[in-house]
Design a protein around this motif. Structure first.
Motif, PDB file in Angstrom:
ATOM      1  N   ASP A 187      -6.462 -24.134  -4.734  1.00 16.41           N
ATOM      2  CA  ASP A 187      -7.156 -25.079  -5.620  1.00 16.41           C
ATOM      3  C   ASP A 187      -8.466 -24.497  -6.130  1.00 16.41           C
ATOM      4  O   ASP A 187      -9.508 -25.137  -6.101  1.00 16.41           O
ATOM      5  N   ARG A 188      -8.392 -23.226  -6.598  1.00 21.22           N
ATOM      6  CA  ARG A 188      -9.574 -22.546  -7.123  1.00 21.22           C
ATOM      7  C   ARG A 188      -9.297 -22.033  -8.527  1.00 21.22           C
ATOM      8  O   ARG A 188      -8.229 -21.500  -8.792  1.00 21.22           O
ATOM      9  N   PRO A 189     -10.264 -22.151  -9.415  1.00 20.77           N
ATOM     10  CA  PRO A 189     -10.116 -21.483 -10.714  1.00 20.77           C
ATOM     11  C   PRO A 189     -10.345 -19.984 -10.536  1.00 20.77           C
ATOM     12  O   PRO A 189     -10.788 -19.535  -9.481  1.00 20.77           O
ATOM     13  N   LEU A 190     -10.062 -19.234 -11.567  1.00 20.31           N
ATOM     14  CA  LEU A 190     -10.278 -17.787 -11.524  1.00 20.31           C
ATOM     15  C   LEU A 190     -11.775 -17.514 -11.364  1.00 20.31           C
ATOM     16  O   LEU A 190     -12.577 -17.900 -12.221  1.00 20.31           O
ATOM     17  N   PRO A 191     -12.182 -16.847 -10.279  1.00 21.03           N
ATOM     18  CA  PRO A 191     -13.617 -16.609 -10.045  1.00 21.03           C
ATOM     19  C   PRO A 191     -14.093 -15.363 -10.790  1.00 21.03           C
ATOM     20  O   PRO A 191     -14.149 -14.274 -10.232  1.00 21.03           O
ATOM     21  N   VAL A 192     -14.476 -15.510 -12.048  1.00 24.93           N
ATOM     22  CA  VAL A 192     -14.842 -14.354 -12.867  1.00 24.93           C
ATOM     23  C   VAL A 192     -16.178 -13.734 -12.463  1.00 24.93           C
ATOM     24  O   VAL A 192     -16.468 -12.606 -12.843  1.00 24.93           O
ATOM     25  N   ASP A 193     -16.984 -14.444 -11.696  1.00 23.95           N
ATOM     26  CA  ASP A 193     -18.282 -13.920 -11.306  1.00 23.95           C
ATOM     27  C   ASP A 193     -18.246 -13.200  -9.959  1.00 23.95           C
ATOM     28  O   ASP A 193     -19.248 -12.642  -9.531  1.00 23.95           O
ATOM     29  N   ARG A 194     -17.089 -13.176  -9.300  1.00 25.49           N
ATOM     30  CA  ARG A 194     -16.955 -12.513  -8.001  1.00 25.49           C
ATOM     31  C   ARG A 194     -16.141 -11.231  -8.155  1.00 25.49           C
ATOM     32  O   ARG A 194     -15.392 -11.071  -9.116  1.00 25.49           O
ATOM     33  N   PRO A 195     -16.265 -10.315  -7.196  1.00 23.43           N
ATOM     34  CA  PRO A 195     -15.530  -9.048  -7.298  1.00 23.43           C
ATOM     35  C   PRO A 195     -14.010  -9.214  -7.357  1.00 23.43           C
ATOM     36  O   PRO A 195     -13.336  -8.478  -8.073  1.00 23.43           O
ATOM     37  N   ASP A 196     -13.465 -10.194  -6.617  1.00 18.29           N
ATOM     38  CA  ASP A 196     -12.015 -10.383  -6.665  1.00 18.29           C
ATOM     39  C   ASP A 196     -11.568 -10.902  -8.030  1.00 18.29           C
ATOM     40  O   ASP A 196     -10.492 -10.546  -8.521  1.00 18.29           O
ATOM     41  N   GLY A 197     -12.376 -11.715  -8.673  1.00 15.89           N
ATOM     42  CA  GLY A 197     -12.056 -12.188 -10.014  1.00 15.89           C
ATOM     43  C   GLY A 197     -12.130 -11.066 -11.037  1.00 15.89           C
ATOM     44  O   GLY A 197     -11.294 -10.969 -11.940  1.00 15.89           O
TER      45      GLY A 197
END
Length: 125
Positions: free
Chosen positions: A27-37
Motif C-alpha cells: 500500500d505504497r506509492p512509488l517512492p521517487v525520493d528514495r534510492p529504491d524508487g
C-alpha cells in the motif's frame, strides 16, 4: 524479432511488474525520493531504452524483410510498445495511491504481451 533482446526485455519487464506489485501489496506509492524508487525508475528507463533499440532494429528488419509482414500492424506494435511505460509512469506519478502503482504493474505486464504479439505478426503475417 531480435533473438536476445526480446526475451531479455520480457523478463526485465516481468521483474518490474513484480517490484511494483510488492509496492501495491505494501500500500505504497512509488517512492521517487528514495534510492529504491530511483532504482525502479532506472529499471523502467533501461526497459525503455531496450524497447527503443527493438523499435529501431525492428523497422530495419521490416525494411529488409524477405517475406510478407503487415507493416502497419508491425510498426504499430513497435511504436505502441514505446508508449506504454511512459504513460503508466505518468499516471502513477499523478495518482499517488496504491492504484497509481497498480497501473505500473499493468503497464509492465503489457510489455511482454506486446513483444509476443510482435513475434506473432512477424512470423505469421
Amino acid at each position: 524479432m531480435i533473438d536476445v533482446l526480446s526475451p531479455t526485455l520480457t523478463w526485465v519487464a516481468v521483474g518490474a511488474a513484480v517490484w511494483a506489485l510488492v509496492l501495491v501489496l505494501a500500500d505504497r506509492p512509488l517512492p521517487v525520493d528514495r534510492p529504491d524508487g530511483k532504482a525502479y525508475l532506472g529499471l523502467l528507463a533501461l526497459i525503455e531504452v531496450g524497447l527503443l533499440a527493438q523499435a529501431v532494429l525492428g523497422f530495419i528488419k521490416l525494411a529488409t524483410a524477405d517475406h510478407d509482414v503487415p507493416a502497419l500492424s508491425y510498426g504499430g506494435y513497435l511504436l505502441g510498445s514505446l508508449l506504454i511505460l511512459p504513460v503508466a509512469l505518468y499516471w502513477s506519478l499523478a495518482e499517488r495511491t496504491r492504484w497509481g502503482t497498480a497501473v505500473l504493474v499493468v503497464g509492465a505486464l503489457v510489455i511482454p504481451v506486446m513483444i509476443v504479439r510482435l513475434g506473432q505478426v512477424w512470423t505469421h503475417g
